[in-house]
Motif scaffolding. Structure first.
Motif, mmCIF file in Angstrom:
data_model
loop_
_atom_site.group_PDB
_atom_site.id
_atom_site.type_symbol
_atom_site.label_atom_id
_atom_site.label_comp_id
_atom_site.label_asym_id
_atom_site.label_seq_id
_atom_site.Cartn_x
_atom_site.Cartn_y
_atom_site.Cartn_z
ATOM 1 N N MET A 1 55.196 75.640 -8.623
ATOM 2 C CA MET A 1 55.101 74.182 -8.744
ATOM 3 C C MET A 1 53.666 73.738 -8.459
ATOM 4 N N SER A 2 53.130 72.905 -9.341
ATOM 5 C CA SER A 2 51.752 72.452 -9.196
ATOM 6 C C SER A 2 51.622 71.470 -8.034
ATOM 7 N N ARG A 3 50.373 71.237 -7.643
ATOM 8 C CA ARG A 3 50.110 70.298 -6.552
ATOM 9 C C ARG A 3 50.557 68.888 -6.926
ATOM 10 N N LEU A 4 50.370 68.524 -8.186
ATOM 11 C CA LEU A 4 50.772 67.198 -8.646
ATOM 12 C C LEU A 4 52.288 67.023 -8.534
ATOM 13 N N GLU A 5 53.014 68.079 -8.872
ATOM 14 C CA GLU A 5 54.470 68.018 -8.750
ATOM 15 C C GLU A 5 54.895 67.925 -7.292
ATOM 16 N N GLU A 6 54.171 68.608 -6.423
ATOM 17 C CA GLU A 6 54.469 68.514 -4.991
ATOM 18 C C GLU A 6 54.344 67.072 -4.512
ATOM 19 N N ILE A 7 53.253 66.426 -4.923
ATOM 20 C CA ILE A 7 53.033 65.030 -4.531
ATOM 21 C C ILE A 7 54.133 64.141 -5.109
ATOM 22 N N PRO A 150 62.055 72.129 -5.733
ATOM 23 C CA PRO A 150 60.853 71.495 -5.181
ATOM 24 C C PRO A 150 60.687 71.740 -3.683
ATOM 25 N N VAL A 151 59.559 72.323 -3.339
ATOM 26 C CA VAL A 151 59.217 72.559 -1.935
ATOM 27 C C VAL A 151 57.799 72.048 -1.715
ATOM 28 N N VAL A 152 57.659 71.060 -0.850
ATOM 29 C CA VAL A 152 56.348 70.478 -0.576
ATOM 30 C C VAL A 152 55.670 71.302 0.513
ATOM 31 N N LYS A 153 54.622 72.025 0.121
ATOM 32 C CA LYS A 153 53.943 72.913 1.064
ATOM 33 C C LYS A 153 52.905 72.176 1.903
ATOM 34 N N LYS A 154 52.229 71.200 1.281
ATOM 35 C CA LYS A 154 51.193 70.450 1.999
ATOM 36 C C LYS A 154 51.480 68.953 1.887
ATOM 37 N N PRO A 155 52.407 68.448 2.674
ATOM 38 C CA PRO A 155 52.755 67.021 2.583
ATOM 39 C C PRO A 155 51.594 66.118 2.991
ATOM 40 N N LEU A 156 51.476 65.013 2.283
ATOM 41 C CA LEU A 156 50.427 64.044 2.603
ATOM 42 C C LEU A 156 50.842 63.116 3.740
ATOM 43 N N GLY A 157 52.145 62.989 3.931
ATOM 44 C CA GLY A 157 52.635 62.136 5.010
ATOM 45 C C GLY A 157 52.294 60.674 4.781
ATOM 46 N N VAL A 158 51.822 60.035 5.836
ATOM 47 C CA VAL A 158 51.532 58.604 5.768
ATOM 48 C C VAL A 158 50.380 58.310 4.813
#
Length: 240
Positions: A1-7, A150-158
């Motif tokens: 999954m790409s970074r954009l998909e993670e976001i 979908p697994v978010v590896k690096k969440p952006l959070g707030v």
């Protein structure tokens, strides 16, 4: 999954963005429900807009099309209901989009004062389509790569909320400021509004010629813009 998909999937799970999506659905639905019921009831839409206004010409012509006018109203109500129901919200958003784009082009073409609001409606509709990309992608005309759950590896959070809502605020500010300076002259929603802008116009006399052309002579917008430009040119010649 790409970074954009993670976001994307992180955004889909964010409660504030979920609320914003619901807000967009409700706001768009209310706008079409009001417009639709006005047409179904057989009343002229934007009744306060003078017939000699460029958009008023359009509404007058549309109003006398008989059951086609009612048909448009029924269509708007159906779309509004579909966009409100979670299960059919994507279908509603898909049906809403070509209609609002048509209205958007119409408002810009006639220099309508409500252009800002319609632009925001179009952007809200676009947001809903992006919001449902996980469902929409299956009908897009290109092959979709197989992806894992979908697994978010690096969440952006707030930071995600700050970026999204900060960006949204910036876009709204740009629309308000941009449309304010987009046209040198506009017909306004009435003759009084049109004439009021002449006080701050660089060419007050030409501005009054334009307003007279629109509201007293009832000529098309293009003809009145030509008269406005001609009046400006005459003033330049006289000033030399």
């Amino acid at each position: 999954m790409s970074r954009l998909e993670e976001i994307y999937y992180e955004a889909k799970a964010d409660k504030w963005l979920k609320r914003f999506a619901v807000f967009c659905r409700v706001a768009l639905a209310v706008a079409f429900l009001i417009a639709g019921f006005v047409k179904i009831m057989g009343e002229r839409f934007a009744a306060g807009l003078p017939s000699n206004n460029p958009l008023g010409h359009y509404f007058d012509a549309l109003y006398i099309t008989g059951y086609y006018y009612t048909f448009i109203g029924i269509g708007q109500v159906i779309i509004a209901i579909l966009i409100l129901i979670p299960r059919t919200s994507l279908l509603g958003a898909l049906m809403y989009f070509p209609v609002i784009i048509n209205i958007l082009v119409l408002t810009y073409a006639t220099r309508f004062d409500g252009t800002r609001e319609v632009t925001m409606m179009a952007l809200a509709n676009l947001f809903l389509l992006v919001w449902d990309y996980d469902r929409l992608k299956h009908i897009l005309p290109f092959k979709q790569p197989e992806t894992d759950a979908p697994v978010v590896k690096k969440p952006l959070g707030v930071r995600l909320r700050i970026i999204f809502f900060g960006g949204s605020f910036a876009i709204v500010a740009f629309i308000i400021a941009g449309t304010f300076y987009l046209f040198e002259i506009v017909p306004g929603n009435s003759e009084a509004e049109c004439i009021n802008q002449c006080a701050t116009s660089k060419n007050p006399a030409a501005c009054k010629v334009f307003c007279d052309c629109i509201y007293k002579q009832g000529k098309p917008l293009d003809s009145c813009l030509a008269a406005f430009n001609k009046a400006k040119d005459l003033r330049k010649v006289d000033g030399k």
